[in-house]
Scaffold this active site. Sequence first.
Site, PDB file in Angstrom:
ATOM      1  N   ASP A 175       0.867  -1.169   0.000  1.00  0.00           N
ATOM      2  CA  ASP A 175       0.000   0.000   0.000  1.00  0.00           C
ATOM      3  C   ASP A 175       0.917   1.237   0.000  1.00  0.00           C
ATOM      4  OD1 ASP A 175      -2.462   1.541   0.718  1.00  0.00           O
ATOM      5  OD2 ASP A 175      -1.342   1.856   2.575  1.00  0.00           O
ATOM      6  N   ASP A 182      -0.107   5.185   0.901  1.00  0.00           N
ATOM      7  CA  ASP A 182      -0.352   6.196   1.945  1.00  0.00           C
ATOM      8  C   ASP A 182      -0.407   5.559   3.331  1.00  0.00           C
ATOM      9  OD1 ASP A 182      -0.726   8.465   0.186  1.00  0.00           O
ATOM     10  OD2 ASP A 182      -2.659   7.596  -0.363  1.00  0.00           O
ATOM     11  N   ASP A 226      -1.507  -0.540   5.914  1.00  0.00           N
ATOM     12  CA  ASP A 226      -1.640   0.124   7.223  1.00  0.00           C
ATOM     13  C   ASP A 226      -3.073   0.239   7.718  1.00  0.00           C
ATOM     14  OD1 ASP A 226      -2.178   2.137   5.147  1.00  0.00           O
ATOM     15  OD2 ASP A 226      -2.367   3.520   6.835  1.00  0.00           O
TER      16      ASP A 226
HETATM   17  O1  LIG Z   1      -6.023   7.283  -1.161  1.00  0.00           O
HETATM   18  C1  LIG Z   1      -6.411   6.726  -0.119  1.00  0.00           C
HETATM   19  O2  LIG Z   1      -7.526   6.907   0.400  1.00  0.00           O
HETATM   20  C2  LIG Z   1      -5.502   5.769   0.581  1.00  0.00           C
HETATM   21  O3  LIG Z   1      -4.403   5.397  -0.200  1.00  0.00           O
HETATM   22  P1  LIG Z   1      -3.661   4.025   0.179  1.00  0.00           P
HETATM   23  O4  LIG Z   1      -4.528   2.941  -0.411  1.00  0.00           O
HETATM   24  O5  LIG Z   1      -2.313   4.159  -0.502  1.00  0.00           O
HETATM   25  O6  LIG Z   1      -3.554   3.967   1.666  1.00  0.00           O
HETATM   26 MG   LIG Z   2      -2.783   3.196   3.423  1.00  0.00          MG
END
Ligand SMILES: O=C(O)COP(=O)(O)O
Ligand SMILES: [Mg+2]
Length: 218
Positions: free
Chosen positions: A8, A10, A166
């Site tokens: 992942d 963010d 996360d």
């Molecule tokens: O854009 C989002 O809401 C979260 O992004 P992610 O999947 O990289 O945690």
């Molecule tokens: Mg994330």
Amino acid sequence: MTASIVFDLDGTLVDSAPDIAAAVNAMLADEGYESLDLATVISFVGNGLPHLVKLVIEHVGLDMARHAELSAATLAHYNRASTALTVVYPGITEVLETLQSRGLKMGLCTNKPEAPARHVLDALDMAQFFDVVIGGDSLPQRKPDPAPLHATFDALGAKQQIYVGDSEVDAETAHRAGVPFLLFTKGYRKTPVADLPHHATFDDSAGLIAAVDQLLGS
Ligand SMILES: O=C(O)COP(=O)(O)O
Ligand SMILES: [Mg+2]
């Protein structure tokens, strides 16, 4: 046997919430609204940008009929400054170098739209680690639907699979995909660790390497 690891973005590889919050607050300022604090914006992150903007609209009392327009405005602000405040978590670049040097295949599966996700990887010098990048708008489905994660692993083509993330969304995605999940405890999660399905947790980059080694038996 070659293994593949999908990450992942963010809250897992990068702490991007300050730039996401800045984009949200720039959109709100355009509309004459007060800024939201970082913790509030973080609590809205995880299901992709359209969902984030939906939660912001509900929170401040904007008109949901303007959802598409306000999503586009937020994305435009984000695209103008997606790495001004964003940092790679400590030691993560070194972990990616180590795993790449061991011959592991790596991919990225994020709910962030694909174009800004690729831009963030380029700007933070991480693009070279990932053979495949799937964003929240790359397929008709987004996480927690397992389809984007399956697509990322299919493109990598290795039998042994690990997913690293996360959030609640990542835990559910991995669970539905039937893939072992390593949960980073210091990202944007809201739910207690014990309530999320996971194979192992880690708090820092050393813990990530240890968890990968334990799973791969190396
Ligand atoms: O854009 C989002 O809401 C979260 O992004 P992610 O999947 O990289 O945690
Ligand atoms: Mg994330």
